[in-house]
Write a protein that holds these residues in place. Structure first.
Motif, mmCIF file in Angstrom:
data_model
loop_
_atom_site.group_PDB
_atom_site.id
_atom_site.type_symbol
_atom_site.label_atom_id
_atom_site.label_comp_id
_atom_site.label_asym_id
_atom_site.label_seq_id
_atom_site.Cartn_x
_atom_site.Cartn_y
_atom_site.Cartn_z
ATOM 1 N N VAL A 48 -12.068 -9.424 -0.857
ATOM 2 C CA VAL A 48 -10.730 -10.148 -0.955
ATOM 3 C C VAL A 48 -9.717 -9.747 -0.460
ATOM 4 C CG1 VAL A 48 -11.342 -9.137 -2.786
ATOM 5 C CG2 VAL A 48 -9.440 -11.190 -2.841
ATOM 6 N N VAL A 49 -8.945 -10.081 0.160
ATOM 7 C CA VAL A 49 -7.359 -9.787 1.169
ATOM 8 C C VAL A 49 -6.342 -9.899 0.300
ATOM 9 C CG1 VAL A 49 -6.737 -9.725 2.984
ATOM 10 C CG2 VAL A 49 -8.571 -9.786 3.393
ATOM 11 N N ASP B 57 2.418 -11.853 1.281
ATOM 12 C CA ASP B 57 2.159 -12.927 -0.612
ATOM 13 C C ASP B 57 1.764 -12.350 -1.554
ATOM 14 O OD1 ASP B 57 0.922 -14.031 1.138
ATOM 15 O OD2 ASP B 57 -1.386 -14.206 1.602
ATOM 16 N N GLN B 58 2.309 -11.314 -2.016
ATOM 17 C CA GLN B 58 2.120 -10.459 -3.075
ATOM 18 C C GLN B 58 4.054 -9.991 -3.426
ATOM 19 O OE1 GLN B 58 0.052 -9.906 -5.182
ATOM 20 N NE2 GLN B 58 -1.340 -10.552 -3.562
ATOM 21 N N GLY B 59 4.524 -10.693 -2.597
ATOM 22 C CA GLY B 59 6.696 -10.609 -2.464
ATOM 23 C C GLY B 59 6.637 -8.815 -3.101
ATOM 24 N N VAL B 60 6.306 -8.471 -2.035
ATOM 25 C CA VAL B 60 6.410 -7.099 -2.451
ATOM 26 C C VAL B 60 6.153 -6.093 -0.278
ATOM 27 C CG1 VAL B 60 5.821 -6.625 -4.152
ATOM 28 C CG2 VAL B 60 4.410 -5.934 -2.318
ATOM 29 N N ALA B 61 6.750 -7.364 0.249
ATOM 30 C CA ALA B 61 6.362 -6.759 1.800
ATOM 31 C C ALA B 61 7.553 -6.392 2.552
ATOM 32 C CB ALA B 61 6.272 -7.858 2.712
ATOM 33 N N MET C 10 0.989 -5.701 6.519
ATOM 34 C CA MET C 10 0.390 -4.496 5.544
ATOM 35 C C MET C 10 -0.812 -5.069 4.747
ATOM 36 S SD MET C 10 1.494 -1.641 3.887
ATOM 37 C CE MET C 10 0.604 -0.017 3.251
ATOM 38 N N MET C 11 -1.913 -5.245 4.354
ATOM 39 C CA MET C 11 -2.831 -5.841 3.307
ATOM 40 C C MET C 11 -3.539 -4.361 2.550
ATOM 41 S SD MET C 11 -4.714 -8.725 6.011
ATOM 42 C CE MET C 11 -6.108 -7.784 6.288
#
Length: 329
Positions: free
Chosen positions: A201-202, A207-211, A109-110
């Motif tokens: 921008v993705v 990467d955001q620590g919320v996966a 997810m992005m």
């Protein structure tokens, strides 16, 4: 005597035929339409892996108006594929879903944003309109916004949530600064529409620590008390994971198998091969057994929802290794 022998032979053939038809039925409800996101199951069906396990598997495609939790609650499936946030939210609301296997190790997810909308980092989300999928897919997003301290009710200090269809039109038409995408699907729709990676921008949830965990296999807790059902799921998981590993190793062939099963005719060869290549990156590293650390990371993310968390307490009994321990060892 000859008549008796013929009668006995016919009876034997009838018995053999009935035994051949004694495969156990399993109905699988997908989270979305037929595509390479679910290649492992179609491969297992096409390559006879389910048949080898004496299973007669029916795969039911999903869609924008199909919620797997509702399907299994209504008796329409034995096992469903769902994202863990949705499954845990359903469990807290009273539907006792249990994760029995987790083919997806990583999240795809992005949030994909246009640079010309003034978004360079999450600090720029405030005051912007962001496209969000619902039907259970909104939970990771809501958890992330809460972590950032951003209201989802709009205004200069919050974000305006646009209920996004399962396409990227709001981004292309300038209705939203960012939209929800998957690494293996909608991002490429943006690219195919004419925007370039340099225009975008993705923000990957990983990467955001919320996966959070996606596309796990879930059953109803009460069914796990039935030894016959457990045995059936052991065989189903074993065959499914065999299908997934084959798909990882043979992405192009797996994509073609998916296309062969696409009754809608909506999918294309190029898109499905590209999707399978990306999906293989997400299933890599998983043998099907849920990693407790991945589970806890998902739970912690969902609990960190501030005043409006996705779940309000640590779940109990939401997953089990009982099936994968037997299926994979």
């Amino acid at each position: 005597m000859k008549t008796m022998m013929k009668t006995m032979s016919a009876a034997a053939l009838g018995l053999a035929a009935s035994m051949a038809q004694a495969a156990d039925d399993v109905t699988l409800q997908l989270k979305w339409v037929t595509q390479a996101q679910f290649a492992g199951y179609y491969v297992a069906l096409d390559k006879g892996f389910y048949e080898e396990e004496d299973l007669n598997v029916t795969i039911k495609p999903g869609g924008p108006d199909i919620a797997p939790a509702q399907v299994i609650a209504g008796g329409g499936a034995d096992v469903v594929l769902d994202w863990m946030p949705s499954a845990l939210a359903s469990r807290e609301k009273g539907l006792p879903l249990v994760n029995i296997a987790q083919p997806y190790k990583s999240s795809g997810m992005m949030l994909t944003c246009r640079k010309d909308a003034g978004v360079a980092s999450p600090d720029d989300f405030a005051g912007k309109t962001l496209g969000v999928w619902f039907f259970g897919n909104e939970y990771p997003f809501l958890s992330w916004m809460s972590k950032l301290g951003l209201s989802t009710d709009g205004g200069e200090d919050g974000v305006t949530v646009l209920k996004q269809g399962f396409n990227v039109d709001p981004l292309l038409q300038g209705q939203a600064a960012c939209v929800s995408t998957m690494t293996y699907n909608e991002y490429w729709q943006v690219i195919d529409a004419g925007l370039t990676p340099d225009d975008l921008v993705v923000f990957k949830y990983e990467d955001q620590g919320v996966a959070t965990l996606e596309d796990g296999m879930y059953v109803l807790e009460e069914n796990l008390e039935d030894p016959a059902f457990v045995d059936k799921m052991v065989r189903f998981v074993r065959a499914s994971m065999k299908g997934w590993k084959w798909a990882e190793e043979n992405p192009e062939d797996a994509a073609m198998i998916v296309l062969d099963n696409d009754a809608s005719g909506a999918q294309t060869e190029e898109h499905q091969i590209r999707m399978m290549t990306e999906v293989a990156k997400l299933t890599a590293g998983s043998n099907g057994a849920l990693d407790p650390a991945d589970y806890q990371r998902t739970v912690d993310s969902l609990l960190s929802g501030g005043s409006d968390p996705v779940i309000t307490k640590q779940p109990e009994g939401a997953w089990t290794h009982a099936i994968t321990d037997k299926a994979l060892n």
